[in-house]
Design an enzyme around this catalytic site. Structure first.
Site, PDB file in Angstrom:
ATOM      1  N   HIS A   1      31.114  13.436  32.778  1.00 18.68           N
ATOM      2  CA  HIS A   1      30.028  13.524  33.751  1.00 18.68           C
ATOM      3  C   HIS A   1      30.522  13.864  35.156  1.00 18.68           C
ATOM      4  CE1 HIS A   1      30.906   9.118  34.525  1.00 18.68           C
ATOM      5  NE2 HIS A   1      30.624   9.500  35.762  1.00 18.68           N
TER       6      HIS A   1
ATOM      7  N   ASP B   1      32.281  10.973  26.827  1.00 17.44           N
ATOM      8  CA  ASP B   1      32.390  11.109  28.284  1.00 17.44           C
ATOM      9  C   ASP B   1      33.842  11.289  28.729  1.00 17.44           C
ATOM     10  OD1 ASP B   1      31.358  11.402  30.798  1.00 17.44           O
ATOM     11  OD2 ASP B   1      31.162   9.258  31.211  1.00 17.44           O
TER      12      ASP B   1
ATOM     13  N   SER C   1      34.576   6.862  38.914  1.00 16.82           N
ATOM     14  CA  SER C   1      34.464   7.448  37.576  1.00 16.82           C
ATOM     15  C   SER C   1      35.631   8.386  37.291  1.00 16.82           C
ATOM     16  CB  SER C   1      33.149   8.225  37.446  1.00 16.82           C
ATOM     17  OG  SER C   1      32.052   7.363  37.335  1.00 16.82           O
TER      18      SER C   1
ATOM     19  N   GLY D   1      26.725  11.903   6.810  1.00 16.89           N
ATOM     20  CA  GLY D   1      25.423  12.467   6.495  1.00 16.89           C
ATOM     21  C   GLY D   1      24.416  11.466   5.959  1.00 16.89           C
TER      22      GLY D   1
ATOM     23  N   GLN E   1      21.196   8.592   7.262  1.00 12.10           N
ATOM     24  CA  GLN E   1      20.424   7.867   8.264  1.00 12.10           C
ATOM     25  C   GLN E   1      20.642   6.390   7.981  1.00 12.10           C
ATOM     26  OE1 GLN E   1      16.323   9.016   8.684  1.00 12.10           O
ATOM     27  NE2 GLN E   1      16.766  11.198   8.432  1.00 12.10           N
TER      28      GLN E   1
END
Length: 525
Positions: A160, A190, A264, A320, A322
């Site tokens: 970021h 991040d 950061s 793969g 859910q």
């Protein structure tokens, strides 16, 4: 009392005062030395000898603990990163999240920010240097921190910090400025890798820690808070394995060393001067430090950086499925004594899981023998393997554990989601009320929601289903593993569950294209 008696009494009082003073000084010295003994054996944190105030320089000296030697050694490898980026300017969403956009308060705080308020930051100072007025889509100048990991000038920082960067400038502790290029980045963790564009120059570096940091260990946070220049703060590791909703692979260190905006991408050091994490986020209602900061652990940073150096991007293993978490109600419905693992709501079509025979309703307990505590744990574990790897997955199916071998695929960049149709009201053909759940349902095929399950066309807001988030338009595919296509099927499954003495039933539900299991409490007869 004679004059001689008075003199003797005075001498006795003076002697007692000297004894008491010596005792106090001795106690203070012992206390200081006891505190100093806590740091004995720490290689990088050296004690400095100073003379105690008020004590004659006759050898009575005390020791004080200092982080200065660590800071002197690692400081030159910590840099400031200045970025010009093409992205919309965000005003107060982070520091004042409850201020409505466009409101008088938001405009007030925006003006205050532009005048140099605490969230004004380097971007606003850059504007006053003559960049001219900016609209919401104009270039933004911002600052963060980073640290050098290779002598040729490779720098680790946050994604970021360099997101959308069109120009990157690195500023070292001696004030030198260098142009730099983003070699690669990974939004999900991040983490980003930056290269200084300076050939033939050697830069100071810092190493990653080889030993795992523990809760309670001392750490130093080094960076560029508020764009003011390098600074150091100290604290301890408060917790490990924190999930803060930043991404699918959250595994943060929580530290109480104060970190602020601009920190950061900066490093978190142990007392040996090794990087144990990268400062990434703070919890703050005011925009400043309140003693709760989060750092990405070294293990994650190193893994991501290795792939960015090799491929310029991160490629992760893909199972793969859910999946969802298992709470006490779901565990009871599955006959589990302990709420653990990840429940497979549905394997995705043509996925590695489907090819390996993993089914809806299976509970994934471990991967390669490593226990899976929850869905996020499973996601992190699977993502740590390369595509094409064969892994052993331990399942709980119908109350029995079994192992299956899965050849992992490559995690797709985007997962397609189908939009669930919304329908239902009184008068829907074939709809039937089920008082046990507090819903009215109709065959999905009769309301244009596919050919599987029953569609919820009405919900009693005070019923059991509503209390568990069931809404109009949801599809109920099965109850306790038994497929349902009509209201009669649903009623029969509920009756059987009640006859078996269950207080709740486990329904597989499709909501907005996402499949999940929902434990539904049964209303009393």
């Amino acid at each position: 009392m004679t004059l001689e008696d008075v003199k003797k009494a005075g001498s006795l009082i003076a002697a007692r005062r000297k004894t008491l003073l010596a005792g106090v000084l001795s106690l203070g010295l012992v206390g200081t030395l006891a505190a100093e003994s806590l740091f004995v054996g720490t290689p990088a944190a050296k004690a400095q000898t100073v003379t105690a105030p008020g004590v004659p320089q006759n050898g009575h000296a005390i020791n004080t603990f200092s982080f200065a030697d660590v800071v002197d050694r690692v400081g030159p490898a910590v840099v400031s990163i200045r970025v010009k980026a093409d992205q919309p300017r965000q005003f107060m969403s982070d520091i004042f999240p409850d201020v409505p956009e466009g409101s008088p308060l938001e405009r007030f705080f925006r003006e205050w920010q532009d005048r140099g308020g605490p969230n004004g930051g380097p971007g606003e100072r850059g504007n006053r240097r003559g960049e001219g007025p900016r609209g919401n889509n104009a270039p933004v100048t911002s600052q963060g921190s980073g640290f050098i990991i290779a002598p040729e000038g490779k720098i680790v920082t946050n994604f970021h910090v360099v997101k959308g960067a069109r120009e990157v400038t690195v500023v070292t502790t001696d004030g030198s400025e260098y142009r730099a290029t983003v070699l690669g980045s990974d939004e999900k963790t991040d983490v980003a890798l930056v290269q200084i564009d300076e050939k033939g120059k050697t830069f100071p570096t810092v190493p990653f820690a080889r030993n795992e940091i523990r809760v309670g260990d001392w750490v130093l946070a080094v960076g560029n808070p508020f764009g003011l220049g390098g600074s150091v703060t100290a604290g301890i590791i408060s917790a490990r394995g924190r999930e803060i909703g930043a991404g699918p692979y959250d595994d943060f260190l929580q530290i109480d060393a104060p970190i602020n905006r601009g920190n950061s991408g900066g490093p978190t050091f142990n007392l040996a001067g090794e990087v144990v994490g990268m400062n990434t986020a703070i919890f703050s209602p005011s925009g400043g430090s309140v003693g709760i900061g989060f750092a990405i652990p070294t293990s994650t940073v190193e893994r991501v950086i290795a792939q960015l150096e090799k491929n310029g991007q991160v490629v992760r293993g893909w199972l793969g499925v859910q999946i969802q978490g298992i709470n006490r109600d779901i565990a009871d419905s599955l006959g589990m004594k302990q709420a653990r693992g990840a429940l497979v709501a549905e394997p995705q079509a043509d996925s590695p899981a489907a090819k390996a025979g993993i089914k809806s309703g299976d509970v994934i307990l471990a991967v390669e023998g490593k226990p899976v505590r929850n869905p996020r744990d499973l996601a992190r574990t699977v993502a740590g393997y390369d595509p094409g790897s064969t892994v052993r997955v331990t399942l709980l199916r119908a109350g029995k554990e079994q192992d299956v071998s899965v050849v992992l695929g490559k995690l797709p960049n985007e997962q397609r989601r189908a939009d669930a149709g919304r329908s239902g009201d009184d008068g829907v053909p074939g709809s039937t009320s089920l008082a046990d759940l507090g819903v009215m349902v109709s065959p999905a095929s009769e309301v244009g929601q596919g050919d599987r399950g029953v569609a919820v066309v009405r919900v009693d807001p005070a019923g059991p289903a509503a209390s568990r988030g069931i809404e109009v338009g949801d599809l109920i595919l099965d109850i306790q593993g038994t497929p349902v296509a009509t209201a009669r099927d649903l009623g029969s499954a509920i009756s059987k569950a009640r006859a078996d003495g269950r207080r709740s039933v486990l329904a597989r539900v499709v909501k907005n294209g996402e499949t999940r299991f929902v434990p539904l409490p049964l209303a009393s007869s």
